[in-house]
Each structure stands twice: as structure tokens, then as C-alpha cells.
Scaffold this active site. Structure first.
Site, PDB file in Angstrom:
ATOM      1  N   ASN A  87      -1.451  50.282 -20.498  1.00 36.89           N
ATOM      2  CA  ASN A  87      -0.030  49.877 -20.685  1.00 36.89           C
ATOM      3  C   ASN A  87       0.307  49.622 -22.158  1.00 36.89           C
ATOM      4  O   ASN A  87       0.161  49.074 -22.929  1.00 36.89           O
ATOM      5  CB  ASN A  87      -0.139  48.219 -20.117  1.00 36.89           C
ATOM      6  CG  ASN A  87       1.351  47.463 -20.419  1.00 36.89           C
ATOM      7  OD1 ASN A  87       2.088  47.956 -20.629  1.00 36.89           O
ATOM      8  ND2 ASN A  87       1.278  46.475 -19.653  1.00 36.89           N
TER       9      ASN A  87
ATOM     10  N   ARG B  42       1.517  52.076 -16.916  1.00 35.01           N
ATOM     11  CA  ARG B  42       2.623  51.241 -16.454  1.00 35.01           C
ATOM     12  C   ARG B  42       3.910  51.936 -16.952  1.00 35.01           C
ATOM     13  O   ARG B  42       3.870  52.081 -17.923  1.00 35.01           O
ATOM     14  CB  ARG B  42       2.318  49.730 -17.023  1.00 35.01           C
ATOM     15  CG  ARG B  42       3.531  49.019 -16.868  1.00 35.01           C
ATOM     16  CD  ARG B  42       3.446  47.688 -17.641  1.00 35.01           C
ATOM     17  NE  ARG B  42       4.402  46.863 -17.239  1.00 35.01           N
ATOM     18  CZ  ARG B  42       5.084  45.795 -18.278  1.00 35.01           C
ATOM     19  NH1 ARG B  42       4.508  45.987 -19.420  1.00 35.01           N
ATOM     20  NH2 ARG B  42       6.105  45.136 -17.811  1.00 35.01           N
TER      21      ARG B  42
ATOM     22  N   HIS C 130       8.730  43.250 -12.992  1.00 38.31           N
ATOM     23  CA  HIS C 130       7.603  42.554 -12.565  1.00 38.31           C
ATOM     24  C   HIS C 130       7.150  42.822 -11.139  1.00 38.31           C
ATOM     25  O   HIS C 130       6.429  42.237 -10.371  1.00 38.31           O
ATOM     26  CB  HIS C 130       7.725  40.965 -12.527  1.00 38.31           C
ATOM     27  CG  HIS C 130       7.773  40.421 -13.971  1.00 38.31           C
ATOM     28  ND1 HIS C 130       8.367  39.144 -14.140  1.00 38.31           N
ATOM     29  CD2 HIS C 130       7.181  40.605 -14.860  1.00 38.31           C
ATOM     30  CE1 HIS C 130       8.188  38.674 -15.141  1.00 38.31           C
ATOM     31  NE2 HIS C 130       7.599  39.565 -15.935  1.00 38.31           N
TER      32      HIS C 130
ATOM     33  N   ARG D 102      13.637  34.307 -23.749  1.00 46.63           N
ATOM     34  CA  ARG D 102      15.094  34.618 -23.021  1.00 46.63           C
ATOM     35  C   ARG D 102      15.732  33.783 -22.430  1.00 46.63           C
ATOM     36  O   ARG D 102      15.335  33.049 -21.788  1.00 46.63           O
ATOM     37  CB  ARG D 102      14.699  35.922 -22.314  1.00 46.63           C
ATOM     38  CG  ARG D 102      14.107  37.006 -22.786  1.00 46.63           C
ATOM     39  CD  ARG D 102      13.633  38.226 -21.753  1.00 46.63           C
ATOM     40  NE  ARG D 102      12.136  38.480 -22.048  1.00 46.63           N
ATOM     41  CZ  ARG D 102      11.321  38.989 -21.270  1.00 46.63           C
ATOM     42  NH1 ARG D 102      11.768  39.416 -20.088  1.00 46.63           N
ATOM     43  NH2 ARG D 102      10.078  39.093 -21.458  1.00 46.63           N
TER      44      ARG D 102
ATOM     45  N   GLU E  45      -1.911  42.743 -12.795  1.00 44.67           N
ATOM     46  CA  GLU E  45      -1.092  43.917 -12.678  1.00 44.67           C
ATOM     47  C   GLU E  45      -1.955  45.114 -12.891  1.00 44.67           C
ATOM     48  O   GLU E  45      -1.537  46.333 -12.530  1.00 44.67           O
ATOM     49  CB  GLU E  45       0.172  43.803 -13.899  1.00 44.67           C
ATOM     50  CG  GLU E  45       1.334  42.907 -13.374  1.00 44.67           C
ATOM     51  CD  GLU E  45       1.961  42.378 -14.473  1.00 44.67           C
ATOM     52  OE1 GLU E  45       1.490  41.599 -15.314  1.00 44.67           O
ATOM     53  OE2 GLU E  45       3.172  42.525 -14.501  1.00 44.67           O
TER      54      GLU E  45
END
Ligand code: ADP
Length: 388
Positions: free
Chosen positions: A7, A88, A177, A238, A374
Site C-alpha cells: 500500500n 492497493r 474504502h 475532513r 484491507e
């Protein structure tokens, strides 16, 4: 067989080595602050954890360092001896609806998608290029964050903007996601002993970045993140949903530049913007009024998404919590699930124990806590390419 998962971020590489099947993690290495003078390398193996510093000037050096560490520990001789490498990739645009074997065309496409996710896709691509150089003969697979949401209906992914914004400029909801929501869906199916295709569930990935997903018969039919990972839930830094006119106001009346507005929305908003802190543990422990307010705004937004997804799905089998906050905070889960309609109840003791099932056994809708993974999802996607 051994599968490496990479990743690659703008200044970091997360690397995991799995022994499959069985999903044993042989090594987990995180290289941070690449190109920033002194980089930090955290590596875990056999229940051991070490942190070292080194000067890592780019991703090529980062991966080289990871391999030399693994060699010293007798975990892996060379990257070229693994059976597959999964990468990823954040944005798959309208092109990729599942994981793909990386070739020159795929590389070109990922490059073409850089304008849609400038920081992410460029960094992901860097990881792919470096790994291909180190292990040119190993199968490399791209797993996209957007792919799980590929089958959303048009009314879910289109914004009510002039149609040409979609046709000409590809402005639409993509959702992110996806690797996490897909993993959580599969685990939920295992826990409920049902096929994924039978399941209507709402998954909540609540970490520093956060998103909700409405899944109908195993397919994502709506999700809170949109054109970028900024839309939707209130996150660590965010804003999530805001009236878009605020952005115009910030520029026209407050005189902020485009880059300043970008920084406000992505880096200075969310929990941090309201109370000056983005770690939920610290915020929960604080007596500060603004800390309480920040949590209440975040919780209210999650509830609004659950409500709207219940209305979309009609019948819901489960609401599932994952991510650092979802997996660990009984307080947030309790507040989010408070006052749900139809007498749906949670089991307070199970919730406090972070148990997998946290709903009252009589509840028709189950509440679950599932630890997302993940990297493992990416490794499992890679398996499909090795077997075929
Ligand atoms: P990322 O999106 O960076 O992968 P994580 O999924 O690791 O983030 O989640 C990070 C968030 O999880 C942080 O806000 C952290 O405070 C929160 N978190 C971790 N453990 C707990 C806990 N026990 N209680 C409340 N929040 C927690």
C-alpha cells in the site's frame, strides 16, 4: 504460498507478507516519512515489534530497505520469490470493477486516473513501478478502493449537476474504502451463516477516514464518499458533507485561494476543526464543550446515513461497525445506535466487551463489530490470480 501486499502512499509504504492459505502474517513493515530526511521504519514479525530510523529518499529505496530487513530476519530472500504482489490502488474510475493483473495497459489506465485522485493514484503507481522493477516475473495485481462500488445504480452515483459534467468530465460518485466494505461484508456473511447474496446490510467504516455503505444482496448500492474521499461522514480532519455554496463563499467573500479551501476541507475540518483534536480517544476523555460537540456532530451524521440507508434498503439484516473507532469505541457505537426505530436494541455488555454480536438476541436487525483487514482482502484477491 507467499503473497506480498503493498500500500504505497505519497510518503509511506505499508508492506505485508502473508502465508496463504491460512492468512498468516509473516511480516508487517511500515516505512514513513519517505523523502523527508529521517524516515521511520516500523516492522513487526513473530509478535515482535521494532522501530528504526533510516534515510530513505524515495519509494525505490523504501522497498529495497524492506526487502533487506526481511532478508536479515530470514523471512524473505528476495521480492522475486513471492507468488504474487497485490497493490492497493485508490481510484479505478469507471474502468475497473474488480482486481486486475497488472500489465502495461493497466499501468497506463492508472496513470490516466491520476487527475481524479492526484495524491493517491500517483503514489500507488510509484509502488507498482518499483515492485515491477524488483520482481519483473512475479504476478502483480491491482486492487481498487472504488471497485466494490462499481455496480451502484446511476441514481446513486450521479450528482444533480449538468449531465455533461458526468459525460465529459467524469464527475460522479465513485465511493472509496471498497476493499474494507467488501471484507466486512464477507465476514458478516460468515458470522450470520448466510451467503453474501442474501444480505442487506449497512457497513460503517469509522477510522480517521470514514464512510458508510448500503449493501443490497451483496452489492454496494450507495455509499457516503463520493467523487473524492471528502464527502459524507464527519472524519478526523475532513468535513464530510457541507453546503457546496460555502466553498464559493470562502473564495468569493473570505478571499481564500483554491488550495486554501482544499486544505480547510481536507486537513483542518472534521473533528479537528471543531475541537482542535482528531484522536477520538482523546476527544471522548475530554471535558471540553467543543470536544463533546464534535462527537455529537459526528454521531448525528452517522445516524442520518443509517436512517437514509434503511429507507433505501427497506429491510436490513445487520448494521456493522469497523475501523479504529467502529471496532474499539463502545461509546460511539452506543450513541450511534440509540433511538433506532422498531425497537431495535443493543446488548450493552456485549458492546462494552467489543464482542462480535452487540445486538440484543431478540433484535431482528443484528449489530456487529468486525475487525476490517484491507491487506488480507487484497491478498485474497491475489489468490484468484494464482489459482487461475
Ligand atoms: P485510519 O483511517 O488512519 O486507518 P483507523 O482505522 O486506525 O484510522 O482509526 C483511527 C481512529 O480510531 C482514531 O480516531 C482513534 O482515536 C480511533 N480509536 C482507536 N482506538 C480507539 C478506542 N479504543 N476508542 C475510541 N477511538 C479509538
Amino acid at each position: 504460498m507467499k503473497i506480498a501486499v503493498i500500500n504505497s502512499g505519497s510518503s509511506s509504504i505499508k508492506f505485508q507478507l502473508f502465508y496463504m492459505p491460512g492468512a498468516k502474517v509473516l511480516a508487517n513493515v511500515l516505512v514513513e516519512k519517505i523523502g523527508e530526511g529521517s524516515s521511520q521504519i516500523t516492522f513487526k514479525y513473530d509478535d515482535k515489534k521494532n522501530i528504526i530510523s533510516a534515510v530513505i529518499k524515495d519509494h525505490h529505496e523504501g522497498l529495497k530497505k524492506i526487502i533487506s530487513l526481511l532478508r536479515e530476519l530470514s523471512i524473505l530472500k528476495e521480492l522475486s520469490v513471492v507468488d504474487a504482489i497485490g497493490h492497493r490502488v485508490v481510484h479505478g474510475g469507471e474502468k475497473f470493477h474488480s482486481a486486475v493483473l497488472i500489465n502495461e495497459d493497466v499501468i497506463k489506465e492508472i496513470e490516466n486516473l491520476i487527475p481524479l485522485a492526484p495524491l493517491h493514484n500517483a503514489a500507488n503507481l510509484e509502488g507498482i513501478l518499483v515492485a515491477r522493477k524488483k520482481a519483473p516475473l512475479v504476478k502483480q495485481i491491482a486492487v481498487f478502493d472504488t471497485a466494490f462500488h462499481f455496480h451502484m445504480p446511476k441514481e446513486a452515483y450521479l450528482y444533480a449537476l449538468p449531465y455533461e459534467m458526468y459525460e465529459k468530465h467524469k464527475i460522479r460518485r465513485y465511493g472509496f474504502h471498497g476493499t474494507s466494505h467488501a471484507f466486512v461484508l464477507k465476514q458478516t456473511a460468515l458470522e450470520l451463516k448466510k451467503d453474501v447474496k442474501e444480505l442487506n446490510i449497512i457497513t460503517l467504516h469509522l477510522g480517521n477516514g470514514a464512510s458508510a455503505c448500503a449493501i443490497e444482496k451483496g452489492i454496494s448500492i450507495d455509499t457516503s464518499m463520493g467523487f473524492t474521499p471528502l464527502e459524507g461522514l464527519v472524519m478526523g480532519t475532513r468535513s464530510g458533507d457541507v453546503d457546496p455554496a460555502i466553498l464559493i463563499y470562502m473564495q468569493r467573500v473570505l478571499g481564500l485561494s483554491v488550495d486554501e479551501v482544499d486544505a480547510v476541507l481536507n486537513k483542518k475540518s472534521g473533528l479537528l476543526g471543531i475541537c482542535g483534536e482528531n484522536d477520538v480517544r482523546t476527544i471522548i476523555d475530554s471535558d471540553d464543550e467543543k470536544a463533546k460537540l464534535a462527537l455529537n456532530i459526528m454521531i448525528r451524521r452517522i445516524k442520518k446515513y443509517i436512517g437514509s440507508y434503511m429507507a433505501l434498503l427497506g429491510s436490513v439484516d445487520a448494521i456493522v461497525f469497523s475501523g479504529g473507532i467502529g471496532e474499539n469505541s463502545s461509546y460511539i457505537r452506543e450513541k450511534v445506535l440509540e433511538n433506532l426505530p422498531c425497537g431495535i436494541k443493543m446488548d450493552k455488555f456485549a458492546n462494552e466487551a467489543n464482542a462480535t454480536f452487540i445486538s440484543n438476541p431478540k433484535s431482528e436487525i443484528k449489530f456487529l463489530v468486525i475487525k476490517t483487514d484491507e491487506e488480507l482482502e487484497i491478498a485474497q484477491e491475489c489468490l484468484k490470480f494464482i489459482k487461475s
